[in-house]
Design a protein around this motif. Structure first.
Motif, PDB file in Angstrom:
ATOM      1  N   LEU A  29     -12.558  15.651 -14.652  1.00  0.00           N
ATOM      2  CA  LEU A  29     -11.598  14.713 -13.865  1.00  0.00           C
ATOM      3  C   LEU A  29     -12.063  14.665 -12.352  1.00  0.00           C
ATOM      4  CD1 LEU A  29      -8.387  16.521 -15.085  1.00  0.00           C
ATOM      5  CD2 LEU A  29      -8.841  14.212 -15.252  1.00  0.00           C
ATOM      6  N   ALA A  30     -12.977  15.637 -11.740  1.00  0.00           N
ATOM      7  CA  ALA A  30     -13.716  15.664 -10.731  1.00  0.00           C
ATOM      8  C   ALA A  30     -14.448  14.522 -10.660  1.00  0.00           C
ATOM      9  CB  ALA A  30     -14.361  16.678 -10.312  1.00  0.00           C
ATOM     10  N   HIS A  31     -15.077  14.060 -11.770  1.00  0.00           N
ATOM     11  CA  HIS A  31     -16.030  12.852 -11.909  1.00  0.00           C
ATOM     12  C   HIS A  31     -15.037  11.748 -11.776  1.00  0.00           C
ATOM     13  CE1 HIS A  31     -19.133  15.789 -12.328  1.00  0.00           C
ATOM     14  NE2 HIS A  31     -20.031  14.691 -12.180  1.00  0.00           N
ATOM     15  N   LEU A  32     -13.911  11.769 -12.630  1.00  0.00           N
ATOM     16  CA  LEU A  32     -13.090  10.498 -12.642  1.00  0.00           C
ATOM     17  C   LEU A  32     -12.687  10.161 -11.132  1.00  0.00           C
ATOM     18  CD1 LEU A  32     -11.442   8.470 -14.140  1.00  0.00           C
ATOM     19  CD2 LEU A  32      -9.733  10.167 -14.370  1.00  0.00           C
TER      20      LEU A  32
ATOM     21  N   VAL B 187     -17.541  13.165   2.189  1.00  0.00           N
ATOM     22  CA  VAL B 187     -18.962  13.558   2.300  1.00  0.00           C
ATOM     23  C   VAL B 187     -18.926  15.163   1.870  1.00  0.00           C
ATOM     24  CG1 VAL B 187     -20.648  14.495   4.218  1.00  0.00           C
ATOM     25  CG2 VAL B 187     -19.530  11.919   4.179  1.00  0.00           C
ATOM     26  N   GLY B 188     -17.607  15.804   2.477  1.00  0.00           N
ATOM     27  CA  GLY B 188     -17.469  17.350   2.301  1.00  0.00           C
ATOM     28  C   GLY B 188     -17.183  17.979   0.898  1.00  0.00           C
ATOM     29  N   ALA B 189     -16.449  17.247   0.354  1.00  0.00           N
ATOM     30  CA  ALA B 189     -15.964  17.448  -0.944  1.00  0.00           C
ATOM     31  C   ALA B 189     -16.195  16.556  -2.253  1.00  0.00           C
ATOM     32  CB  ALA B 189     -14.489  17.771  -0.824  1.00  0.00           C
ATOM     33  N   HIS B 190     -16.803  15.285  -1.905  1.00  0.00           N
ATOM     34  CA  HIS B 190     -17.131  14.563  -2.912  1.00  0.00           C
ATOM     35  C   HIS B 190     -18.400  14.489  -3.224  1.00  0.00           C
ATOM     36  CE1 HIS B 190     -13.428  12.445  -1.136  1.00  0.00           C
ATOM     37  NE2 HIS B 190     -13.357  11.671  -2.571  1.00  0.00           N
TER      38      HIS B 190
END
Length: 100
Positions: free
Chosen positions: A86-89, A54-57
């Protein structure tokens, strides 16, 4: 997914580009950074189940983390896009690798 898998995905992606060692490290951080909300486990299992993913996703954290890492990279625009990808990966790996 677990942390070593995310770290390895960042390392593999970094090897596809001509990057400085620091930028390769940043790729591994970008691929793993969304799990920062896992620190909620320190506040108990209920906090972990409520806050993890929740917090960082989310897109806001992905943009903030990518911008911060890109600020310390050589080619800022390219690095920002790579870190954002890479964050989306990370999110895709969590979605398809969760077993749910």
């Amino acid at each position: 997914m677990h942390l070593p898998t995310h770290i390895l995905s960042g390392w593999c992606a970094a090897n596809l580009f001509r990057l400085a060692p620091r930028e390769r490290l940043f790729c591994m951080i970008a691929a793993t950074g969304a799990d920062l909300d896992g620190v909620s486990f320190l506040f108990g299992q209920n906090a972990y189940w409520h806050w993890h993913h929740v917090g960082a996703h989310n897109i806001f954290f992905a943009i903030l983390m990518s911008a911060l890492l890109a600020a310390f990279s050589n080619r800022k625009r390219v690095a920002f896009l790579l870190y954002l990808a890479l964050a989306h990966l990370h999110l895709a790996m969590d979605y398809y690798g969760s077993g749910v």
